[in-house]
Design an enzyme around this catalytic site. Structure first.
Site, PDB file in Angstrom:
ATOM      1  N   GLU A  33      -8.379  16.607  -4.675  1.00 18.88           N
ATOM      2  CA  GLU A  33      -8.573  16.038  -2.847  1.00 18.88           C
ATOM      3  C   GLU A  33      -7.557  17.292  -2.043  1.00 18.88           C
ATOM      4  OE1 GLU A  33      -8.102  12.150  -2.746  1.00 18.88           O
ATOM      5  OE2 GLU A  33      -7.906  11.857  -5.062  1.00 18.88           O
ATOM      6  N   GLU A  67     -11.037  10.580 -13.715  1.00 21.43           N
ATOM      7  CA  GLU A  67     -10.847   9.331 -13.378  1.00 21.43           C
ATOM      8  C   GLU A  67     -12.139   7.694 -13.328  1.00 21.43           C
ATOM      9  OE1 GLU A  67      -9.003   9.262  -9.444  1.00 21.43           O
ATOM     10  OE2 GLU A  67      -7.766  11.673 -10.045  1.00 21.43           O
TER      11      GLU A  67
HETATM   12  C1  XIL Z   1      -4.418   5.885  -8.210  1.00 22.86           C
HETATM   13  C2  XIL Z   1      -3.571   4.567  -8.319  1.00 22.86           C
HETATM   14  O1  XIL Z   1      -4.776   4.047  -9.512  1.00 22.86           O
HETATM   15  C3  XIL Z   1      -2.625   3.555  -7.600  1.00 22.86           C
HETATM   16  O2  XIL Z   1      -1.703   2.259  -8.077  1.00 22.86           O
HETATM   17  C4  XIL Z   1      -2.069   4.082  -6.626  1.00 22.86           C
HETATM   18  O3  XIL Z   1      -1.336   2.737  -5.923  1.00 22.86           O
HETATM   19  C5  XIL Z   1      -3.011   4.982  -5.522  1.00 22.86           C
HETATM   20  O4  XIL Z   1      -3.563   5.967  -6.512  1.00 22.86           O
HETATM   21  N1  XIL Z   1      -7.082   9.357  -6.799  1.00 22.86           N
HETATM   22  C6  XIL Z   1      -6.254   9.667  -7.735  1.00 22.86           C
HETATM   23  C7  XIL Z   1      -5.447   8.791  -8.385  1.00 22.86           C
HETATM   24  O5  XIL Z   1      -6.496  11.051  -7.630  1.00 22.86           O
HETATM   25  O6  XIL Z   1      -4.227   9.544  -7.963  1.00 22.86           O
HETATM   26  C8  XIL Z   1      -5.060   7.004  -7.434  1.00 22.86           C
HETATM   27  O7  XIL Z   1      -4.458   6.408  -7.828  1.00 22.86           O
HETATM   28  C9  XIL Z   1      -7.054   6.535  -7.260  1.00 22.86           C
HETATM   29  C10 XIL Z   1      -8.293   7.790  -6.766  1.00 22.86           C
END
Ligand code: XIL
Length: 355
Positions: free
Chosen positions: A161, A268
């Site tokens: 990001e 994801e």
């Molecule tokens: C999220 C997790 O799912 C949560 O449990 C945490 O509180 C915050 O992060 N993009 C990403 C992930 O790269 O690391 C994120 O994960 C979701 C968005």
């Protein structure tokens, strides 16, 4: 009729019924496989992120995870705030548990994430560091984590990001403290720490076309041209039934990354539904999972399709996007949803691949 004769007739009837059921089942083709078996047959890995608490406490969860997936991404345990919570303390227990589980079940592990602007510990963000000090902190961190998992974690999200939603470089703790070179440095250090690891840049909202996707492409193109050891791009693919990804644009994006010699990972994926859930929304969701799996299968450089969790029992969506949920392929009762069936159909090449 004598009693034992009646029992004998009863047994014959049961056997006959069983035979008929077995015949009907065999007419329907081979018994249903698992996602991981279906993926393996297509040269694909199918993954999920792992909720470390659920892995420890929920045996249904662990069972389905081991049965259906062959690639795991720890959801939180390898993030900076979790793995390096105090200046001289590293905590690997939760991450180790995910890796142990993966090895036991013959799965690979996708390390997540070395450099990100979220989930940083206060000792780090509230400290006053010179450029040289911060450089030393990040270098040591990367060597420590990547080194700890050397040989066990061979894919890493190195930077996540770094591009903002308009396509400009995001101003973050890291960019402010280290300048724009922090991205190239992080890849260089990760490569030195584990020369065998496959190193990814990972982001959301740049899966298909648009300013952000173009900015990500330019970023990785520049890195690649500079000889920075980057091997691929993670498309997070956090999507929504109300705003489905453009299949053609995703396909074109994968193709241009392939031209650069880069791999693409779907890292994801989830498809949030604006609550309440309806049959129609579940079907629309299944179409999106199906399309993205089809695009990945068709691309020459996409071999890993990972979702951000697999059951609506544990998902980040309701907390981060209030009013939304049900984004994954199993429901809260751990029953397969239409999206599961859609992935299975595409992987077994027996289902329709259009929406
Ligand atoms: C999220 C997790 O799912 C949560 O449990 C945490 O509180 C915050 O992060 N993009 C990403 C992930 O790269 O690391 C994120 O994960 C979701 C968005």
């Amino acid at each position: 009729m004598k009693q034992n004769e009646m029992i004998r007739l009863g047994m014959i009837a049961v056997l006959l019924t069983q035979t008929l059921i077995a015949m009907a089942a065999s007419d329907m083709g081979p018994p249903a496989a698992t996602l991981r078996a279906a993926a393996e047959a297509r040269g694909m890995h199918i993954g999920s992120s792992v909720d470390e608490d659920a892995l420890r406490t929920d045996t249904d969860y662990a069972g389905v995870l081991a049965r259906e997936f062959d690639s795991l991404t720890p959801e939180n345990s390898m993030k900076f705030a979790e793995s390096h919570p105090a200046p001289f303390r590293y905590t690997f227990a939760d991450g180790d548990a995910v890796v142990d589980f993966a090895e036991k079940h013959n799965m690979q592990v996708h390390g997540h994430v070395l450099v990100w602007h979220e989930q940083l510990p206060k000792w780090l963000t509230q400290g006053h560091w010179t450029h040289a000090q911060l450089r030393k902190i990040l270098r040591e961190y990367i060597f420590r984590i990547v080194g700890h998992y050397q040989g066990r974690v061979n894919v890493w999200d190195v930077v996540s990001e770094a591009v903002d939603d308009n396509g400009a470089m995001r101003q973050t703790f890291w960019s402010r403290g280290l300048g724009p070179d922090y991205i190239a440095l992080a890849f260089q250090w990760a490569h030195e720490a584990n020369p065998d690891a496959l190193l990814l840049y990972n982001d959301y909202g740049g899966d298909g076309g648009g300013a952000k996707a173009d900015a990500i492409f330019k970023l990785v193109q520049r890195l690649h041209e500079q000889g920075v050891p980057i091997n691929g791009v993670g498309l997070q693919m956090h999507t929504s039934v109300d705003d489905p990804p453009d299949t053609k644009a995703v396909s074109a994006n994968m193709a241009r990354l392939h031209q650069l010699g880069l791999q693409v990972y779907i890292t994801e994926m989830d498809v949030m539904i604006k609550l309440p859930v309806t049959r129609a929304k579940l079907e629309a969701q299944a179409g999106i999972y199906r399309n993205m799996m089809s695009v990945c299968l068709a691309a020459e450089n996409c071999h890993n399709f990972t979702s951000w969790g697999f059951t609506d029992r544990y998902s980040w969506i309701p907390q981060f996007f209030p009013g939304n949920g049900a984004a994954l392929i199993f429901d809260e009762q751990m029953q397969a949803k239409p999206s599961y069936r859609a992935l299975m159909d595409v992987l077994s090449a027996s289902g329709a691949s259009s929406p």
